[in-house]
Design a protein around this motif. Structure first.
Motif, PDB file in Angstrom:
ATOM      1  N   ASP A   3      37.353 -40.219 -23.052  1.00  0.00           N
ATOM      2  CA  ASP A   3      38.376 -40.457 -24.072  1.00  0.00           C
ATOM      3  C   ASP A   3      39.768 -40.544 -23.446  1.00  0.00           C
ATOM      4  O   ASP A   3      40.594 -41.367 -23.846  1.00  0.00           O
ATOM      5  CB  ASP A   3      38.345 -39.350 -25.118  1.00  0.00           C
ATOM      6  N   LEU A   4      40.021 -39.693 -22.462  1.00  0.00           N
ATOM      7  CA  LEU A   4      41.340 -39.656 -21.831  1.00  0.00           C
ATOM      8  C   LEU A   4      41.547 -40.829 -20.872  1.00  0.00           C
ATOM      9  O   LEU A   4      42.625 -41.425 -20.836  1.00  0.00           O
ATOM     10  CB  LEU A   4      41.527 -38.334 -21.086  1.00  0.00           C
ATOM     11  N   GLU A   5      40.527 -41.153 -20.087  1.00  0.00           N
ATOM     12  CA  GLU A   5      40.644 -42.212 -19.074  1.00  0.00           C
ATOM     13  C   GLU A   5      40.494 -43.599 -19.684  1.00  0.00           C
ATOM     14  O   GLU A   5      41.112 -44.554 -19.209  1.00  0.00           O
ATOM     15  CB  GLU A   5      39.594 -41.998 -17.974  1.00  0.00           C
ATOM     16  N   SER A  31      41.247 -40.383 -12.372  1.00  0.00           N
ATOM     17  CA  SER A  31      40.014 -39.737 -12.833  1.00  0.00           C
ATOM     18  C   SER A  31      39.836 -38.377 -12.183  1.00  0.00           C
ATOM     19  O   SER A  31      39.371 -37.424 -12.829  1.00  0.00           O
ATOM     20  CB  SER A  31      38.808 -40.616 -12.530  1.00  0.00           C
ATOM     21  N   ALA A  32      40.191 -38.268 -10.908  1.00  0.00           N
ATOM     22  CA  ALA A  32      40.103 -36.976 -10.226  1.00  0.00           C
ATOM     23  C   ALA A  32      41.039 -35.960 -10.874  1.00  0.00           C
ATOM     24  O   ALA A  32      40.688 -34.784 -11.020  1.00  0.00           O
ATOM     25  CB  ALA A  32      40.428 -37.135  -8.743  1.00  0.00           C
ATOM     26  N   ALA A  33      42.228 -36.419 -11.262  1.00  0.00           N
ATOM     27  CA  ALA A  33      43.174 -35.520 -11.934  1.00  0.00           C
ATOM     28  C   ALA A  33      42.628 -35.066 -13.283  1.00  0.00           C
ATOM     29  O   ALA A  33      42.705 -33.884 -13.645  1.00  0.00           O
ATOM     30  CB  ALA A  33      44.521 -36.208 -12.099  1.00  0.00           C
ATOM     31  N   ILE A  34      42.072 -36.017 -14.034  1.00  0.00           N
ATOM     32  CA  ILE A  34      41.535 -35.698 -15.362  1.00  0.00           C
ATOM     33  C   ILE A  34      40.322 -34.781 -15.259  1.00  0.00           C
ATOM     34  O   ILE A  34      40.238 -33.740 -15.915  1.00  0.00           O
ATOM     35  CB  ILE A  34      41.197 -36.995 -16.122  1.00  0.00           C
ATOM     36  N   VAL A  35      39.361 -35.160 -14.425  1.00  0.00           N
ATOM     37  CA  VAL A  35      38.159 -34.350 -14.268  1.00  0.00           C
ATOM     38  C   VAL A  35      38.506 -32.976 -13.699  1.00  0.00           C
ATOM     39  O   VAL A  35      38.005 -31.945 -14.165  1.00  0.00           O
ATOM     40  CB  VAL A  35      37.136 -35.071 -13.377  1.00  0.00           C
ATOM     41  N   GLY A  36      39.385 -32.951 -12.701  1.00  0.00           N
ATOM     42  CA  GLY A  36      39.783 -31.674 -12.116  1.00  0.00           C
ATOM     43  C   GLY A  36      40.467 -30.770 -13.124  1.00  0.00           C
ATOM     44  O   GLY A  36      40.185 -29.563 -13.188  1.00  0.00           O
ATOM     45  N   GLY A  37      41.348 -31.342 -13.938  1.00  0.00           N
ATOM     46  CA  GLY A  37      42.025 -30.550 -14.960  1.00  0.00           C
ATOM     47  C   GLY A  37      41.055 -30.003 -15.991  1.00  0.00           C
ATOM     48  O   GLY A  37      41.151 -28.842 -16.409  1.00  0.00           O
ATOM     49  N   LEU A  38      40.099 -30.837 -16.403  1.00  0.00           N
ATOM     50  CA  LEU A  38      39.110 -30.390 -17.396  1.00  0.00           C
ATOM     51  C   LEU A  38      38.227 -29.275 -16.837  1.00  0.00           C
ATOM     52  O   LEU A  38      37.972 -28.268 -17.521  1.00  0.00           O
ATOM     53  CB  LEU A  38      38.242 -31.569 -17.841  1.00  0.00           C
ATOM     54  N   VAL A  39      37.751 -29.443 -15.609  1.00  0.00           N
ATOM     55  CA  VAL A  39      36.881 -28.426 -15.011  1.00  0.00           C
ATOM     56  C   VAL A  39      37.653 -27.120 -14.812  1.00  0.00           C
ATOM     57  O   VAL A  39      37.135 -26.027 -15.086  1.00  0.00           O
ATOM     58  CB  VAL A  39      36.292 -28.935 -13.687  1.00  0.00           C
ATOM     59  N   ALA A  40      38.903 -27.214 -14.362  1.00  0.00           N
ATOM     60  CA  ALA A  40      39.712 -26.013 -14.149  1.00  0.00           C
ATOM     61  C   ALA A  40      39.967 -25.284 -15.467  1.00  0.00           C
ATOM     62  O   ALA A  40      39.807 -24.057 -15.560  1.00  0.00           O
ATOM     63  CB  ALA A  40      41.036 -26.376 -13.479  1.00  0.00           C
ATOM     64  N   ALA A  41      40.353 -26.030 -16.495  1.00  0.00           N
ATOM     65  CA  ALA A  41      40.643 -25.418 -17.790  1.00  0.00           C
ATOM     66  C   ALA A  41      39.389 -24.823 -18.408  1.00  0.00           C
ATOM     67  O   ALA A  41      39.422 -23.733 -19.000  1.00  0.00           O
ATOM     68  CB  ALA A  41      41.265 -26.449 -18.727  1.00  0.00           C
ATOM     69  N   MET A  64      44.561 -30.106 -18.703  1.00  0.00           N
ATOM     70  CA  MET A  64      44.174 -28.725 -18.949  1.00  0.00           C
ATOM     71  C   MET A  64      44.608 -28.288 -20.346  1.00  0.00           C
ATOM     72  O   MET A  64      43.815 -27.697 -21.104  1.00  0.00           O
ATOM     73  CB  MET A  64      44.785 -27.814 -17.875  1.00  0.00           C
ATOM     74  N   CYS A  65      45.838 -28.599 -20.694  1.00  0.00           N
ATOM     75  CA  CYS A  65      46.350 -28.224 -22.014  1.00  0.00           C
ATOM     76  C   CYS A  65      45.575 -28.923 -23.131  1.00  0.00           C
ATOM     77  O   CYS A  65      45.334 -28.343 -24.201  1.00  0.00           O
ATOM     78  CB  CYS A  65      47.839 -28.552 -22.117  1.00  0.00           C
ATOM     79  N   HIS A  66      45.170 -30.156 -22.888  1.00  0.00           N
ATOM     80  CA  HIS A  66      44.396 -30.903 -23.889  1.00  0.00           C
ATOM     81  C   HIS A  66      43.066 -30.205 -24.177  1.00  0.00           C
ATOM     82  O   HIS A  66      42.664 -30.061 -25.342  1.00  0.00           O
ATOM     83  CB  HIS A  66      44.160 -32.324 -23.395  1.00  0.00           C
ATOM     84  N   LEU A  67      42.382 -29.767 -23.126  1.00  0.00           N
ATOM     85  CA  LEU A  67      41.101 -29.102 -23.344  1.00  0.00           C
ATOM     86  C   LEU A  67      41.297 -27.767 -24.055  1.00  0.00           C
ATOM     87  O   LEU A  67      40.527 -27.422 -24.964  1.00  0.00           O
ATOM     88  CB  LEU A  67      40.370 -28.892 -22.024  1.00  0.00           C
ATOM     89  N   TRP A  68      42.299 -27.011 -23.650  1.00  0.00           N
ATOM     90  CA  TRP A  68      42.549 -25.730 -24.318  1.00  0.00           C
ATOM     91  C   TRP A  68      42.856 -25.940 -25.805  1.00  0.00           C
ATOM     92  O   TRP A  68      42.452 -25.141 -26.640  1.00  0.00           O
ATOM     93  CB  TRP A  68      43.695 -24.998 -23.630  1.00  0.00           C
ATOM     94  N   GLU A  69      43.550 -27.027 -26.113  1.00  0.00           N
ATOM     95  CA  GLU A  69      43.824 -27.327 -27.518  1.00  0.00           C
ATOM     96  C   GLU A  69      42.523 -27.629 -28.266  1.00  0.00           C
ATOM     97  O   GLU A  69      42.325 -27.171 -29.400  1.00  0.00           O
ATOM     98  CB  GLU A  69      44.790 -28.505 -27.615  1.00  0.00           C
ATOM     99  N   LEU A  70      41.632 -28.395 -27.635  1.00  0.00           N
ATOM    100  CA  LEU A  70      40.335 -28.676 -28.264  1.00  0.00           C
ATOM    101  C   LEU A  70      39.536 -27.392 -28.495  1.00  0.00           C
ATOM    102  O   LEU A  70      38.811 -27.264 -29.487  1.00  0.00           O
ATOM    103  CB  LEU A  70      39.522 -29.636 -27.393  1.00  0.00           C
ATOM    104  N   LEU A  71      39.669 -26.464 -27.568  1.00  0.00           N
ATOM    105  CA  LEU A  71      38.928 -25.207 -27.637  1.00  0.00           C
ATOM    106  C   LEU A  71      39.610 -24.158 -28.506  1.00  0.00           C
ATOM    107  O   LEU A  71      39.040 -23.081 -28.731  1.00  0.00           O
ATOM    108  CB  LEU A  71      38.739 -24.633 -26.225  1.00  0.00           C
ATOM    109  N   HIS A  72      40.831 -24.450 -28.954  1.00  0.00           N
ATOM    110  CA  HIS A  72      41.655 -23.454 -29.658  1.00  0.00           C
ATOM    111  C   HIS A  72      41.852 -22.216 -28.773  1.00  0.00           C
ATOM    112  O   HIS A  72      41.810 -21.074 -29.242  1.00  0.00           O
ATOM    113  CB  HIS A  72      41.028 -23.070 -31.000  1.00  0.00           C
TER     114      HIS A  72
END
Length: 299
Positions: free
Chosen positions: A123-125, A94-104, A62-70
């Motif tokens: 990129d993450l997986e 993958s469920a953790a990564i995808v879930g975190g990205l969708v939530a963020a 989640m934090c990674h995506l927010w950083e990409l989005l500023h």
């Protein structure tokens, strides 16, 4: 409150190493409460050993995506319900990564498309065979292209079920990858390429009689058989019980057989009995194919 549901996935399906996968109706869920002191609560069948602090993979993603989005990192409380067994070849990371990205992404107003989320997830997986079906659902083919991973959904709702045999033992993905040879012969490459083609035809034409041959592999399953006693014999027992096809799920140790409803009990029992003969206990589940992929909602 944001709720995200992400399916388990089974990668490779035999010959489709790092490119084929399917989503299963077994889910991890993420609940996000905005404007709350940071906290991670773990529930579900599998939470032992999963960190409940800032090192948690869902939170880091989640934090990674927010950083990409500023996008400023908000203060939230997370509740993670884990029903997907970790380190078993069912796509828990993958469920953790995808879930975190969708939530963020949802919390930030959904600025990224599903395709853009797939690129970040890959990129993450490091490989897309699990993250693509986790996002898109159904049976998927992930194609490396100039603009990133191109997702192709071969069958959204195939008319079959999955017998999933989950051994009561863990298997590290890196260990399972580490035993594979760095180079393959031309004959083995041709074998797997041709069988992936047959597998794709089976799903597109809904001719599941092609799956038995189509799910054969020479690049990774025989090599990984040393990590699970009785693996090859159990996969063969699934076919004898009437399965359309059978394979190692991802890097294992879970085994998967694709079946008609009429054969699910015989296949499940055959697989359990055979694996137990080699001293390995397991849990058998019969799962539908998930057709939606990761979903999010607000309440």
């Amino acid at each position: 409150m944001i709720h995200v549901k992400v399916p388990a996935t089974s990668a490779n399906l035999g010959p489709g190493f790092d490119c084929l996968g399917l989503a299963l109706q077994l889910y991890n869920t993420i609940s996000v409460e905005p404007n709350r002191p940071f906290q991670i609560s773990l529930t579900g069948s599998y939470y032992e050993g999963i960190p409940a602090d800032e090192s948690n993979l869902v939170w880091q993603t989640m934090c990674h995506l927010w950083e990409l989005l500023h996008y400023p990192t908000p203060s939230v409380a997370l509740t993670l319900e884990n029903l997907i067994a970790p380190s078993r070849g069912l796509g828990s990371s993958s469920a953790a990564i995808v879930g975190g990205l969708v939530a963020a992404n949802t919390l930030a107003g959904s600025p990224y498309t599903k395709f853009e989320l797939l690129q970040v997830a890959n990129d993450l997986e490091g490989h897309p065979d699990n993250v693509t079906p986790a996002l898109y659902g159904g049976v998927t083919l992930s194609v490396p292209a100039k603009d990133g991973i191109s997702p192709r959904v071969l069958a959204q709702s195939p008319n079959l079920k999955a017998v999933v045999l989950i051994p009561n033992t863990l298997l590290n993905t890196e260990k399972a990858r580490g035993i594979l040879p760095l180079h393959v012969t031309r004959n083995d490459a041709v074998f797997n390429i041709s069988h992936v083609g047959l597998l794709i035809e089976a799903f597109i034409r809904e001719d599941y009689s092609l799956l038995q041959e189509g799910m054969r592999d020479v690049l990774h399953q025989n090599q990984r058989a040393i990590l699970l006693p009785g693996m090859l014999e159990t996969l063969e027992s699934a076919l004898k019980g009437g399965a359309y096809g059978s394979a190692l799920s991802g890097s294992g140790p879970t085994l998967i057989a694709l079946v008609a409803e009429s054969t699910q009990k015989a296949v499940s029992q055959n697989m359990l009995t055979t694996l137990e003969q080699y001293g390995v206990t397991a849990q058998a589940m019969v799962l539908e194919i998930d057709s939606c992929g990761a979903t999010s909602s607000r309440t």
